[in-house]
Design a protein around this motif. Structure first.
Motif, PDB file in Angstrom:
ATOM      1  N   LEU A  60       0.032  -4.560  -2.836  1.00  0.00           N
ATOM      2  CA  LEU A  60      -0.545  -3.225  -2.793  1.00  0.00           C
ATOM      3  C   LEU A  60      -1.564  -3.107  -1.665  1.00  0.00           C
ATOM      4  O   LEU A  60      -1.576  -2.118  -0.922  1.00  0.00           O
ATOM      5  CB  LEU A  60      -1.187  -2.909  -4.144  1.00  0.00           C
ATOM      6  CG  LEU A  60      -1.713  -1.518  -4.378  1.00  0.00           C
ATOM      7  CD1 LEU A  60      -0.679  -0.459  -4.054  1.00  0.00           C
ATOM      8  CD2 LEU A  60      -2.148  -1.390  -5.829  1.00  0.00           C
ATOM      9  N   GLN A  61      -2.390  -4.108  -1.512  1.00  0.00           N
ATOM     10  CA  GLN A  61      -3.360  -4.121  -0.414  1.00  0.00           C
ATOM     11  C   GLN A  61      -2.645  -4.115   0.934  1.00  0.00           C
ATOM     12  O   GLN A  61      -3.052  -3.425   1.865  1.00  0.00           O
ATOM     13  CB  GLN A  61      -4.262  -5.330  -0.603  1.00  0.00           C
ATOM     14  CG  GLN A  61      -4.728  -6.039   0.597  1.00  0.00           C
ATOM     15  CD  GLN A  61      -5.468  -7.316   0.251  1.00  0.00           C
ATOM     16  OE1 GLN A  61      -6.245  -7.367  -0.686  1.00  0.00           O
ATOM     17  NE2 GLN A  61      -5.239  -8.346   1.032  1.00  0.00           N
ATOM     18  N   THR A  62      -1.545  -4.844   1.028  1.00  0.00           N
ATOM     19  CA  THR A  62      -0.765  -4.864   2.267  1.00  0.00           C
ATOM     20  C   THR A  62      -0.176  -3.485   2.553  1.00  0.00           C
ATOM     21  O   THR A  62      -0.195  -3.022   3.693  1.00  0.00           O
ATOM     22  CB  THR A  62       0.342  -5.928   2.184  1.00  0.00           C
ATOM     23  OG1 THR A  62      -0.254  -7.202   1.928  1.00  0.00           O
ATOM     24  CG2 THR A  62       1.158  -5.992   3.465  1.00  0.00           C
ATOM     25  N   ARG A  70       5.217   0.007   3.710  1.00  0.00           N
ATOM     26  CA  ARG A  70       5.227   0.666   2.398  1.00  0.00           C
ATOM     27  C   ARG A  70       6.620   0.866   1.826  1.00  0.00           C
ATOM     28  O   ARG A  70       6.835   0.638   0.640  1.00  0.00           O
ATOM     29  CB  ARG A  70       4.504   2.010   2.477  1.00  0.00           C
ATOM     30  CG  ARG A  70       3.031   1.845   2.649  1.00  0.00           C
ATOM     31  CD  ARG A  70       2.315   3.155   2.769  1.00  0.00           C
ATOM     32  NE  ARG A  70       0.899   2.896   3.021  1.00  0.00           N
ATOM     33  CZ  ARG A  70       0.033   3.788   3.399  1.00  0.00           C
ATOM     34  NH1 ARG A  70       0.417   5.055   3.564  1.00  0.00           N
ATOM     35  NH2 ARG A  70      -1.219   3.464   3.616  1.00  0.00           N
ATOM     36  N   GLU A  71       7.553   1.283   2.653  1.00  0.00           N
ATOM     37  CA  GLU A  71       8.899   1.560   2.152  1.00  0.00           C
ATOM     38  C   GLU A  71       9.503   0.322   1.489  1.00  0.00           C
ATOM     39  O   GLU A  71      10.149   0.414   0.452  1.00  0.00           O
ATOM     40  CB  GLU A  71       9.801   2.039   3.294  1.00  0.00           C
ATOM     41  CG  GLU A  71      11.144   2.518   2.829  1.00  0.00           C
ATOM     42  CD  GLU A  71      11.971   3.100   3.969  1.00  0.00           C
ATOM     43  OE1 GLU A  71      13.200   3.039   3.860  1.00  0.00           O
ATOM     44  OE2 GLU A  71      11.403   3.609   4.948  1.00  0.00           O
ATOM     45  N   PRO A  75       8.823  -0.502  -3.946  1.00  0.00           N
ATOM     46  CA  PRO A  75       9.700  -0.914  -5.053  1.00  0.00           C
ATOM     47  C   PRO A  75       9.316  -2.280  -5.640  1.00  0.00           C
ATOM     48  O   PRO A  75       9.399  -2.484  -6.851  1.00  0.00           O
ATOM     49  CB  PRO A  75      11.095  -0.960  -4.431  1.00  0.00           C
ATOM     50  CG  PRO A  75      11.012  -0.112  -3.217  1.00  0.00           C
ATOM     51  CD  PRO A  75       9.599  -0.220  -2.738  1.00  0.00           C
ATOM     52  N   ARG A  76       8.877  -3.200  -4.798  1.00  0.00           N
ATOM     53  CA  ARG A  76       8.459  -4.521  -5.281  1.00  0.00           C
ATOM     54  C   ARG A  76       7.170  -4.417  -6.103  1.00  0.00           C
ATOM     55  O   ARG A  76       7.012  -5.113  -7.112  1.00  0.00           O
ATOM     56  CB  ARG A  76       8.283  -5.470  -4.100  1.00  0.00           C
ATOM     57  CG  ARG A  76       9.620  -5.780  -3.417  1.00  0.00           C
ATOM     58  CD  ARG A  76       9.488  -6.582  -2.149  1.00  0.00           C
ATOM     59  NE  ARG A  76       8.702  -7.791  -2.322  1.00  0.00           N
ATOM     60  CZ  ARG A  76       8.127  -8.429  -1.307  1.00  0.00           C
ATOM     61  NH1 ARG A  76       8.256  -7.990  -0.077  1.00  0.00           N
ATOM     62  NH2 ARG A  76       7.421  -9.514  -1.525  1.00  0.00           N
ATOM     63  N   ARG A 102      -0.834   6.067  -9.660  1.00  0.00           N
ATOM     64  CA  ARG A 102      -1.449   6.254  -8.332  1.00  0.00           C
ATOM     65  C   ARG A 102      -0.484   5.883  -7.215  1.00  0.00           C
ATOM     66  O   ARG A 102      -0.466   6.518  -6.170  1.00  0.00           O
ATOM     67  CB  ARG A 102      -2.731   5.440  -8.223  1.00  0.00           C
ATOM     68  CG  ARG A 102      -3.819   5.897  -9.153  1.00  0.00           C
ATOM     69  CD  ARG A 102      -4.209   7.325  -8.870  1.00  0.00           C
ATOM     70  NE  ARG A 102      -5.296   7.725  -9.740  1.00  0.00           N
ATOM     71  CZ  ARG A 102      -6.096   8.728  -9.497  1.00  0.00           C
ATOM     72  NH1 ARG A 102      -5.921   9.464  -8.419  1.00  0.00           N
ATOM     73  NH2 ARG A 102      -7.050   9.022 -10.331  1.00  0.00           N
ATOM     74  N   ILE A 103       0.323   4.860  -7.439  1.00  0.00           N
ATOM     75  CA  ILE A 103       1.306   4.476  -6.417  1.00  0.00           C
ATOM     76  C   ILE A 103       2.326   5.585  -6.221  1.00  0.00           C
ATOM     77  O   ILE A 103       2.715   5.890  -5.100  1.00  0.00           O
ATOM     78  CB  ILE A 103       1.978   3.145  -6.788  1.00  0.00           C
ATOM     79  CG1 ILE A 103       0.964   2.019  -6.659  1.00  0.00           C
ATOM     80  CG2 ILE A 103       3.195   2.868  -5.910  1.00  0.00           C
ATOM     81  CD1 ILE A 103       1.380   0.739  -7.307  1.00  0.00           C
TER      82      ILE A 103
END
Length: 139
Positions: A60-62, A70-71, A75-76, A102-103
């Motif tokens: 998430l930080q990445t 992000r794409e 999903p991961r 939030r995601i």
């Protein structure tokens, strides 16, 4: 309405993927437009991302720091959160669901804020497990 961030001496912040470090004294930044921002103290080092919650937090930080990733990562991250939802209950489960919500809104920073209590809880569980192992080995 923008974001005001006060940086302590030598504090690090990442804004839209750009790492910025404050110098000698306290400074305030006013970020007036939409930006992805994370403080250095909220960053999880790769060496600390080997636990279930740590892996999700790090992905998430990445995604927050590197929008081009992000794409592939979303999903991961969602899969990892689904796995965490099977394990955690009560208030911790609420944090999992809030992070997932939030995601879905592409609010990655707020998702991280909901995972931080899970990181602390996971660390407590791991410490308890280590203490039990030591007790069993010496007992």
């Amino acid at each position: 309405m923008g974001l005001k961030v006060t940086l302590k001496p030598n504090e690090k912040i990442i804004v839209n993927g750009c790492a910025i470090r404050n110098t000698g004294r306290t400074h305030a930044l006013h970020i007036e437009s939409r930006a992805d921002v994370i403080r250095g103290k909220d960053l999880l080092e790769p060496d600390n991302s080997h636990t279930p919650v740590g892996r999700v937090y790090f992905m998430l930080q990445t995604a927050l720091i590197f929008p081009t990733e992000r794409e592939e990562l979303v999903p991961r991250i969602q899969s990892g959160l689904a796995d965490l939802a099977l394990v955690f209950g009560g208030e911790n489960l609420h944090h999992v669901f809030e992070a997932a919500n939030r995601i879905s809104q592409f609010d990655f920073y707020k998702a991280l804020t909901h995972l931080r209590p899970l990181l602390r809880h996971e660390q407590k569980l791991l410490q308890m497990g280590r203490a039990q192992q030591v007790e069993a080995a010496t007992g």
